[in-house]
Motif scaffolding. Sequence first.
Motif, short mmCIF file in Angstrom:
data_model
loop_
_atom_site.label_atom_id
_atom_site.label_comp_id
_atom_site.label_asym_id
_atom_site.label_seq_id
_atom_site.Cartn_x
_atom_site.Cartn_y
_atom_site.Cartn_z
N ARG A 28 40.02 44.98 21.29
CA ARG A 28 38.58 45.07 21.46
C ARG A 28 38.35 43.61 22.11
O ARG A 28 38.53 42.51 21.66
CB ARG A 28 37.72 45.21 20.03
N GLU A 30 36.04 40.55 23.38
CA GLU A 30 35.07 39.82 22.40
C GLU A 30 33.96 39.53 23.65
O GLU A 30 34.36 39.09 24.84
CB GLU A 30 35.47 38.91 21.74
N PRO A 31 32.72 39.47 23.32
CA PRO A 31 31.79 39.27 24.56
C PRO A 31 31.55 37.48 24.50
O PRO A 31 31.99 36.84 23.65
CB PRO A 31 30.33 39.46 23.62
N ALA A 47 39.97 38.66 22.71
CA ALA A 47 40.09 39.92 22.39
C ALA A 47 40.51 39.87 20.96
O ALA A 47 41.17 38.98 20.53
CB ALA A 47 41.01 40.63 23.29
N ARG A 48 40.75 40.87 20.12
CA ARG A 48 41.22 41.22 19.08
C ARG A 48 41.72 42.67 18.85
O ARG A 48 41.38 43.54 19.39
CB ARG A 48 40.18 41.15 17.76
N PRO A 54 43.63 37.49 16.49
CA PRO A 54 42.88 37.12 17.88
C PRO A 54 44.10 37.14 18.73
O PRO A 54 45.21 36.65 18.84
CB PRO A 54 42.57 35.70 17.49
N ARG A 112 46.46 34.33 21.10
CA ARG A 112 45.11 33.47 21.68
C ARG A 112 45.57 31.85 21.24
O ARG A 112 46.07 31.71 20.07
CB ARG A 112 44.13 33.86 21.01
#
Length: 280
Positions: A28, A30-31, A47-48, A54, A112
């Motif tokens: 997903r 992330e914004p 993202a995750r 992360p 990340r």
Amino acid sequence: MYSPPPDPDTKRRMRAHHARAAQALNVRAEPGGEFWGWAGRTLGAPARTAAGVPAWLRLVSAPEDKASGKLWDGALDAQHALGNLDGHRPALLGVHDAFDDGTAYRAELAARVDEPVLSDDPILRQDLDLPDSWWEALAGTLEKLSAPSTDRVAVREQYMNRAIPEFVGIPAPAVTCWTTAHADLHWANLTASPLRLLDWEGWGQAPQGFDCATLYAYTLLQPNVAARVRAAFPILGSPAGLAAEATVCAQLLQTVSRGDNLVLEDRLRDWSEDLRHRQP
């Protein structure tokens, strides 16, 4: 160095393919936190994973007929050959390739790195006071990196034979030892605590001491830190390091001749003068 911003159509296409890659890799996005590369060629974002870990999802694009070779496969090759270098290289978690209307897209999902890099610019423009443990970790990581064999080439002898006489003014020194190098070791590719080495597109074989010489070149505006680089890597200034130093000096002076890195010009010319005095 100025990087042209992506045009609106490029942004639209890259964002769409980035979203499709996230779905394919079951992560997903992330914004916020978009990071655009040169002219929109790359797009990275946090993202995750499905497990909540992360990650960083980076998408790179290229014409389909050029989507191969050293730079395209750098991160994937590094994961296979080098692993995470005891935690100092962000692990590659997954890759997804897609093709659309003559363009290739490669998505790379990596662990990340939340720590900031030591400089927003490859050239170090402020003093840094890093602990001895950081320098020891960097030296140990580069030593471990140098050991694996690879058929990837970061520096070609043909280039050295042409560029060193042109830009440094000496014959290309003989290379006594070729080792595996990161090949883009500057301050915007390093973090402090913990130490991480980022951006593995161009790694490969280079003259011994190439990474140390590269870091030194990008430190020339900060004499105290430059002296610390030399202290940490005694190959600099030695006969064994002459080929690497001359190669890096030539590379940077070549960029100066094209209008880049002009702030380093005087220091690079001083370095080239020293190299001329050191040649056998």
